[in-house]
Design a protein around this motif. Structure first.
Motif: not given
Length: 390
Positions: A239-240, A175-177, A230-231, A210-211
């Protein structure tokens, strides 16, 4: 807006003409030549012939400057070709950049996160920088820097990095925040995962789930907007989720996206408000890794008040009580390893940016509460709360 999704394939260009032939390089790095070149060092002489020649120092030539966003706080991406002394970087790391601004007698040093995928020795990389009115260096690099200009660099620094090999598929989730400019180290990691992952039906795949949750002031202010679109549209395991304006972080939304988020490796980078909300949601979970890029204002010691306060090392997320010892010593006691040289305030190797708060020069007793100020941490102590970009 930027569309750098194909950039990683072009970036690994290595230093051309900057590598000194091996036997000569060994000689130039020898103690004998170092002693003969003293007190300036061999690199000072090499720089006079060609700024991209170096035996020890790291420098880089700006290859291109690409505008990401406009507005009051524009963002630009600088592609840099480093000297062969650059050892490469891990995704998520940052680098100290030394800039000589026209009309100013001294060199300014600031830390910037690297936005491109992990690089190898001598390979190109990018810095994505937002210009701030109070930031002399960031404003200069975004608004005035030109291709061909040479910058002074440190080696890559920081432990805000991936803990698993991007080349090895796994069932683990990430997870990226991020918020605002805090997106840059996360994009370095995302780009590395896609570049070093595997191909599925001709599409780069991260090799894991990946979130990516990001907060920006507006769609117009969104960095990497085209690439993120695009991602988001590709079948790549990522998931973006983009949130703008009044949309703030909520634990409820995060739980909806990632039910077991407290047990999921998470990287957090953004302004203080976002960081505090996410920290509260994770409730001291060891799976949360943080990097700060703009601390809140620190309280200064009042005249005549006994010196008390905390030193916040903002990039590492560590805080220690001010003891009166030098900031370098306190950083080392906290487990950090900042660069240093003489430890006497002479060589300037340990210079770091104090972003807020009050410090005292141990040698002269002079105190300063100027924000975004360069200080030599080997001869500087906290005189109240202060924040150091380390």
């Amino acid at each position: 807006m930027s569309a750098l999704i194909s950039e990683p394939a072009a970036l690994p260009t290595r230093a051309v003409g900057a590598r000194i032939a091996s036997p000569l390089g060994l000689l130039l790095r020898s103690r004998l030549v170092g002693a003969l070149a003293s007190p300036h060092g061999v690199d000072r002489y090499l720089e006079r012939f060609n700024p991209m020649w170096a035996a020890h120092d790291v420098r880089a030539r700006i290859v291109s400057v690409h505008r990401e966003t406009d507005g009051d706080a524009p963002v630009a991406t600088l592609t840099l070709q480093p000297t062969s002394t650059w050892r490469g970087h891990q995704a998520g790391q940052h680098v100290l950049v030394g800039v000589e601004i026209p009309g100013v007698a001294k060199r300014y040093t600031r830390a910037f996160s690297i936005s491109s995928a992990a690089s190898g020795k001598g390979e190109r990389f990018t810095l994505t920088i937002r210009a701030h009115d109070e930031g002399q260096v960031s404003s200069y690099l975004v608004r005035e820097a030109q291709a061909g200009q040479v910058l002074h660099l440190s080696q890559a620094q920081g432990e805000f990095t991936l803990v698993e090999s991007p080349a090895t598929p796994t069932i683990s989730r990430l997870v990226f925040i991020t918020g605002g400019s805090g997106i840059t180290p996360a994009m370095s990691m995302i780009r590395t995962l896609l570049r070093d992952g595997y191909q599925r039906n001709g599409v780069a795949h991260a090799g894991r789930k990946v979130t990516f949750l990001h907060f920006a002031r507006s769609a117009e202010d969104q960095i990497f907007a085209d690439e993120l679109a695009e991602i988001a549209a590709a079948d790549n395991g990522i998931d973006v989720h983009l949130r703008y304006g009044d949309q703030v972080f909520s634990e409820f939304e995060l739980r909806r996206l990632v039910a077991d988020y407290k047990d999921t490796d998470t990287w957090l980078c953004g302004p203080p408000g976002l960081v505090e909300l996410v920290k509260a949601a994770y409730d001291e979970s060891p799976r949360l890794r943080m990097e700060f890029f703009k601390p809140s204002v620190a309280r200064a010691a009042r005249p005549g008040e006994e010196i008390e306060g905390d030193i916040a090392f903002t990039r590492s997320g560590k805080t220690v009580a001010a003891s009166g010892a030098s900031i370098l010593e306190q950083a080392e006691q906290a487990g950090l390893t900042p660069e240093f040289g003489c430890r006497m305030g002479i060589c300037f190797s340990c210079t770091r940016t104090k972003t807020a708060g009050t410090v005292r020069n141990i040698l002269t007793g002079e105190e300063s509460a100027v924000p975004d100020e360069e200080v030599r941490i080997c001869v500087t102590a906290a005189a109240g709360d202060c924040h150091i970009d380390l």
